[in-house]
Design an enzyme around this catalytic site. Structure first.
Site, PDB file in Angstrom:
ATOM      1  N   TYR A  39      -1.543  -0.993  10.884  1.00  0.00           N
ATOM      2  CA  TYR A  39      -1.872  -1.538   9.550  1.00  0.00           C
ATOM      3  C   TYR A  39      -0.737  -1.208   8.586  1.00  0.00           C
ATOM      4  CZ  TYR A  39      -3.533  -1.263   4.762  1.00  0.00           C
ATOM      5  OH  TYR A  39      -3.608  -1.375   3.404  1.00  0.00           O
ATOM      6  N   LYS A  92       2.374  -3.613   6.515  1.00  0.00           N
ATOM      7  CA  LYS A  92       2.736  -3.617   5.085  1.00  0.00           C
ATOM      8  C   LYS A  92       4.240  -3.404   4.927  1.00  0.00           C
ATOM      9  CE  LYS A  92      -1.316  -4.363   3.430  1.00  0.00           C
ATOM     10  NZ  LYS A  92      -1.617  -5.705   2.862  1.00  0.00           N
ATOM     11  N   SER A 151       0.826  -1.208   0.000  1.00  0.00           N
ATOM     12  CA  SER A 151       0.000   0.000   0.000  1.00  0.00           C
ATOM     13  C   SER A 151       0.858   1.254   0.000  1.00  0.00           C
ATOM     14  CB  SER A 151      -0.881  -0.010   1.262  1.00  0.00           C
ATOM     15  OG  SER A 151      -1.481   1.252   1.454  1.00  0.00           O
TER      16      SER A 151
HETATM   17  C1  WQD Z   1      -9.706   8.968   1.603  1.00  0.00           C
HETATM   18  C2  WQD Z   1      -9.890  10.441   1.910  1.00  0.00           C
HETATM   19  C3  WQD Z   1     -10.148  10.902   4.252  1.00  0.00           C
HETATM   20  C4  WQD Z   1     -13.959   8.822   4.742  1.00  0.00           C
HETATM   21  C5  WQD Z   1      -6.799   3.943   3.443  1.00  0.00           C
HETATM   22  C6  WQD Z   1      -5.565   3.112   3.704  1.00  0.00           C
HETATM   23  C7  WQD Z   1      -5.064   2.536   2.405  1.00  0.00           C
HETATM   24  C8  WQD Z   1      -6.172   1.767   1.767  1.00  0.00           C
HETATM   25  C9  WQD Z   1      -7.349   2.694   1.487  1.00  0.00           C
HETATM   26  C10 WQD Z   1      -6.631  -0.533   2.236  1.00  0.00           C
HETATM   27  C11 WQD Z   1      -9.113  10.900   3.137  1.00  0.00           C
HETATM   28  C12 WQD Z   1     -11.415  11.254   3.485  1.00  0.00           C
HETATM   29  C13 WQD Z   1     -12.791   9.341   4.208  1.00  0.00           C
HETATM   30  C14 WQD Z   1     -14.981   9.703   5.166  1.00  0.00           C
HETATM   31  C15 WQD Z   1     -13.634  11.573   4.496  1.00  0.00           C
HETATM   32  N1  WQD Z   1      -6.574   0.710   2.644  1.00  0.00           N
HETATM   33  N2  WQD Z   1     -12.639  10.693   4.094  1.00  0.00           N
HETATM   34  N3  WQD Z   1     -14.783  11.047   5.030  1.00  0.00           N
HETATM   35  O1  WQD Z   1      -7.272   6.795   4.326  1.00  0.00           O
HETATM   36  O2  WQD Z   1      -6.548   7.436   1.951  1.00  0.00           O
HETATM   37  O3  WQD Z   1      -6.442   5.050   2.666  1.00  0.00           O
HETATM   38  O4  WQD Z   1      -7.789   3.205   2.754  1.00  0.00           O
HETATM   39  O5  WQD Z   1      -6.378  -1.015   1.186  1.00  0.00           O
HETATM   40  O6  WQD Z   1      -3.963   1.694   2.674  1.00  0.00           O
HETATM   41  O7  WQD Z   1      -4.541   3.940   4.241  1.00  0.00           O
HETATM   42  O8  WQD Z   1      -8.652   6.107   2.302  1.00  0.00           O
HETATM   43  O9  WQD Z   1     -11.038   6.260   1.723  1.00  0.00           O
HETATM   44  O10 WQD Z   1     -10.375   6.202   4.182  1.00  0.00           O
HETATM   45  O11 WQD Z   1      -9.925   8.254   2.824  1.00  0.00           O
HETATM   46  O12 WQD Z   1     -13.473  12.815   4.393  1.00  0.00           O
HETATM   47  O13 WQD Z   1     -16.086   9.281   5.672  1.00  0.00           O
HETATM   48  O14 WQD Z   1     -11.267  10.660   2.212  1.00  0.00           O
HETATM   49  O15 WQD Z   1      -9.873  11.880   5.242  1.00  0.00           O
HETATM   50  O16 WQD Z   1      -8.683  12.238   2.915  1.00  0.00           O
HETATM   51  P1  WQD Z   1      -7.196   6.457   2.884  1.00  0.00           P
HETATM   52  P2  WQD Z   1     -10.074   6.648   2.790  1.00  0.00           P
END
Ligand code: WQD
Length: 337
Positions: free
Chosen positions: A150, A154, A125
């Site tokens: 997590y 990785k 990741s």
């Molecule tokens: C994306 C953006 C949040 C939810 C993580 C892991 C990565 C992979 C994908 C597994 C961020 C914002 C999110 C919400 C929001 N995991 N957000 N409101 O954190 O970039 O990545 O998930 O494979 O390894 O690190 O993904 O989709 O959680 O967030 O504003 O209800 O959306 O702050 O900026 P992230 P995400």
């Protein structure tokens, strides 16, 4: 040729099983159904007409892993997806993550190192980069101190694979995903988050469908054009296809090193507000959202430099953000319909 896909009933795993079958591979899935269901098999068969073998076992049970490889001596490659992947949960329950994500990997590698040669694709990741200094992010960007257990699993996983490959017949490719979204165009398989979605896009589509009242946007005070955080959202089918290409590279002995690393993204960054607007455009719906404080551990910006995967794998993500979100929305409507 028979390929093992661990976590093959999961989101990225199931899409990869479909692409492997499309390329003529025979697939054996190991899944403990902790974050997936056997129903996914029906979706895979609906798309390809081919039923993969399913072995329901937990990779944390060393004897089960040993028995599996005694039973299946002809596995030519392993694509290892099975792992826990919720950042927040990993902070609350680190040992669950270290046991599930590290022990399982070790037991798999212990079987593979006994073979003359073995081909291993690891689901990594972009989280290993933390907040990278330079955008877009290349594979030689420095690995930061993990922001969560997590992310640490990785990083540790990549290090274990690298050490073992040096002294065994294992050839490996580490695939660092950016943000996988969307669903197969047939809407036969897709993302099935259990409980409240942690990730942005499934939360958006559930809100769009009325299952959630409002989307919380975690912060609009980031140093970005519109103040919201930027990520590289890649369609899950584009991601799945990259796995097949990487596997073929190893099977055909085209790899130039025992361990190779590739970033898998679109190369384009999109802010949270841009994702919301893309959803509103493809769905024709106004998405209710509110700005709330930043989420602990989130970074400002991450999007991939994809030159290496483009040039060496000959792979490039094809779907645009809107196409990816449209597929996620089609899937949400199908499963709730
Ligand atoms: C994306 C953006 C949040 C939810 C993580 C892991 C990565 C992979 C994908 C597994 C961020 C914002 C999110 C919400 C929001 N995991 N957000 N409101 O954190 O970039 O990545 O998930 O494979 O390894 O690190 O993904 O989709 O959680 O967030 O504003 O209800 O959306 O702050 O900026 P992230 P995400």
């Amino acid at each position: 040729m028979r390929i093992l896909v661990t976590g093959g009933l999961g989101f990225i795993g199931s899409h990869t099983v479909v692409e492997l079958q499309n390329e003529g591979f025979e697939v054996v899935i190991i899944d403990n159904l902790s974050n997936s269901s056997e129903e996914v098999l029906k979706g895979i068969v609906a798309i390809t007409g081919k039923m993969p073998i399913l072995e329901k076992l937990d990779l944390r049970e060393k004897s089960s892993v040993q028995d599996f490889f005694k039973k299946y001596q002809d596995i030519k490659g392993v694509i290892h997806f099975a792992a826990s992947k919720a950042v927040g949960e990993s902070v609350e329950n680190p040992l669950l993550y270290y046991e599930n994500n590290i022990s399982a990997l070790i037991y798999l590698l212990q079987e593979l190192e006994q073979k003359q040669e073995a081909n291993f694709i690891f689901s990594s990741s972009c989280t290993v980069y933390g907040q990278a200094e330079t955008m877009p992010i290349t594979e030689n960007a420095s690995i930061q101190i993990a922001m969560s257990p997590y992310g640490n699993t990785k990083q540790i996983g990549e290090e274990i694979i690298t050490d073992v490959a040096k002294v065994s017949g294992i050839n490996a490719i580490l695939l660092r995903y950016f943000n996988p979204i969307g669903s197969h165009p047939s809407a036969e398989i897709g993302e099935l988050p259990i409980g409240v979605p942690q990730n942005l896009v499934p939360f958006i589509t559930q809100t769009g469908f009325g299952l959630r009242d409002v989307l919380s946007v975690y912060g609009d005070d980031y140093p970005t054009a519109d103040g919201t955080a930027i990520r590289d959202y890649i369609h899950v089918v584009d991601l799945a296809k990259a796995h097949v290409i990487a596997l073929q590279r190893l099977v055909n002995k085209k790899n130039e090193n025992k361990v190779e690393t590739f970033n898998l993204g679109t190369g384009k960054g999109s802010s949270v507000l841009e994702v919301i607007h893309a959803f509103e455009k493809v769905s024709g719906k106004k998405l209710p959202y509110k700005i709330v404080p930043r989420r602990e551990g989130d970074i400002t910006e991450a999007y991939a430099n994809t030159d290496k995967a483009n040039k060496i794998l000959g792979w490039k993500a094809k779907s645009t953000l809107e196409e990816s979100i449209a597929s996620a929305w089609k899937w949400e409507q199908k499963i709730r319909g």
